[in-house]
Design an enzyme around this catalytic site. Sequence first.
Site, PDB file in Angstrom:
ATOM      1  N   ARG A   1      -2.296  38.943 -66.494  1.00  0.00           N
ATOM      2  CA  ARG A   1      -2.968  38.876 -65.200  1.00  0.00           C
ATOM      3  C   ARG A   1      -2.312  39.828 -64.211  1.00  0.00           C
ATOM      4  O   ARG A   1      -1.078  39.953 -64.186  1.00  0.00           O
ATOM      5  CB  ARG A   1      -2.911  37.439 -64.634  1.00  0.00           C
ATOM      6  CG  ARG A   1      -3.501  36.381 -65.556  1.00  0.00           C
ATOM      7  CD  ARG A   1      -4.973  36.595 -65.846  1.00  0.00           C
ATOM      8  NE  ARG A   1      -5.773  36.589 -64.625  1.00  0.00           N
ATOM      9  CZ  ARG A   1      -6.223  35.498 -64.027  1.00  0.00           C
ATOM     10  NH1 ARG A   1      -5.988  34.315 -64.540  1.00  0.00           N
ATOM     11  NH2 ARG A   1      -6.929  35.584 -62.915  1.00  0.00           N
TER      12      ARG A   1
ATOM     13  N   LYS B   1      -7.558  21.700 -63.796  1.00  0.00           N
ATOM     14  CA  LYS B   1      -8.781  22.442 -63.471  1.00  0.00           C
ATOM     15  C   LYS B   1      -9.994  21.892 -64.226  1.00  0.00           C
ATOM     16  O   LYS B   1     -11.028  22.535 -64.286  1.00  0.00           O
ATOM     17  CB  LYS B   1      -8.583  23.927 -63.783  1.00  0.00           C
ATOM     18  CG  LYS B   1      -7.587  24.579 -62.829  1.00  0.00           C
ATOM     19  CD  LYS B   1      -7.610  26.095 -62.928  1.00  0.00           C
ATOM     20  CE  LYS B   1      -6.429  26.602 -63.685  1.00  0.00           C
ATOM     21  NZ  LYS B   1      -6.355  28.081 -63.699  1.00  0.00           N
TER      22      LYS B   1
ATOM     23  N   PRO C   1     -12.464  29.796 -60.490  1.00  0.00           N
ATOM     24  CA  PRO C   1     -12.154  28.565 -59.743  1.00  0.00           C
ATOM     25  C   PRO C   1     -10.792  28.019 -60.167  1.00  0.00           C
ATOM     26  O   PRO C   1     -10.519  27.905 -61.363  1.00  0.00           O
ATOM     27  CB  PRO C   1     -13.274  27.597 -60.162  1.00  0.00           C
ATOM     28  CG  PRO C   1     -14.335  28.451 -60.775  1.00  0.00           C
ATOM     29  CD  PRO C   1     -13.640  29.641 -61.350  1.00  0.00           C
ATOM     30  N   GLU C   2      -9.945  27.745 -59.210  1.00  0.00           N
ATOM     31  CA  GLU C   2      -8.643  27.153 -59.488  1.00  0.00           C
ATOM     32  C   GLU C   2      -8.651  25.702 -59.001  1.00  0.00           C
ATOM     33  O   GLU C   2      -9.691  25.195 -58.602  1.00  0.00           O
ATOM     34  CB  GLU C   2      -7.537  27.990 -58.836  1.00  0.00           C
ATOM     35  CG  GLU C   2      -7.529  29.419 -59.411  1.00  0.00           C
ATOM     36  CD  GLU C   2      -6.312  30.228 -58.991  1.00  0.00           C
ATOM     37  OE1 GLU C   2      -5.311  29.633 -58.558  1.00  0.00           O
ATOM     38  OE2 GLU C   2      -6.376  31.457 -59.096  1.00  0.00           O
TER      39      GLU C   2
END
Length: 290
Positions: A280, A69, A2-3
């Site tokens: 990433r 976040k 979730p961002e």
Amino acid sequence: MPELPEVEGVVRMLKPAVEHKTIQRVIVSPVIYASKAAGKEAIIKGQTPEAFIAAVEGMTIEHIERHAKYIFFTMSKNGGQQLIVNHLGMSGAWFHVAHPDDVIEGKFHKHMHVMWQLAAEEWLIYADIRRFGELRLLREVADYPPLLAMAPEPFDDVAMDYFLEKCTQRKYNNKAIKAVIMDGQVVSGCGNIYATEALFRTKIHPGRKVSQIDKAQLRQLFQEIVAVLTESIAFGGSSISDYRNINGEAGGMQHHLQMYGMKKCPMCHTNTAQQIIAGRNSFYCPNCQR
Ligand SMILES: [Zn+2]
């Protein structure tokens, strides 16, 4: 994972559903107790599950808001206020249901780790498949220093200048732009998906050094980060794998992404390339992005 847009979606739904309600009972999963006994701290951070339960039972959820976040729950009990700070980690989700059995999706039902009973037939349940999420009970924000180092909200007026100033600092100047925009101390809430999209829209290669990008382009990049986050909030976030809103529904932004996870560039039809940056995987178009 979730961002920011997904967390924003959760907060917008949680507020009308549970603000001003009191937690009657707290149930913590056996997995959390076992983790604590093994010297680890799955999900409940900084205290024992027993202490967390004793503190949280009887608390009223006064106010819920998003910071980057994180979800901040302002809680009151016996005239005092405390904060519960939640990060959804890789796969955390809140479910607002009449009964725990109403969390019907098996992979979440199996991983219901912290359950707050609000009324005879009302529960707020935190489920987390991979258990990278966090719940942290604090007296105030300053008790957890990483929260003080966060960049301003990307939608705040000051955020652009803050970003441009950070880009001039030696600490960031020599780094890949994608690593820098994903750093929560430079830009708040820009994770892998939205960093990938904003870089594609501005035709900047994710591995380019910050010092090789002029100020006008950096400004444009920041504008695109804000734009893509805003669009995603409007579409209910991206559900690449495990994101669900509090009613168990997926978001829709994944159907509007142009570069993240794509095999071909939608502009020039060149095969996309991938590079690991700051740990990433980064998709980009080797033709369009320089
Ligand atoms: Zn292209």
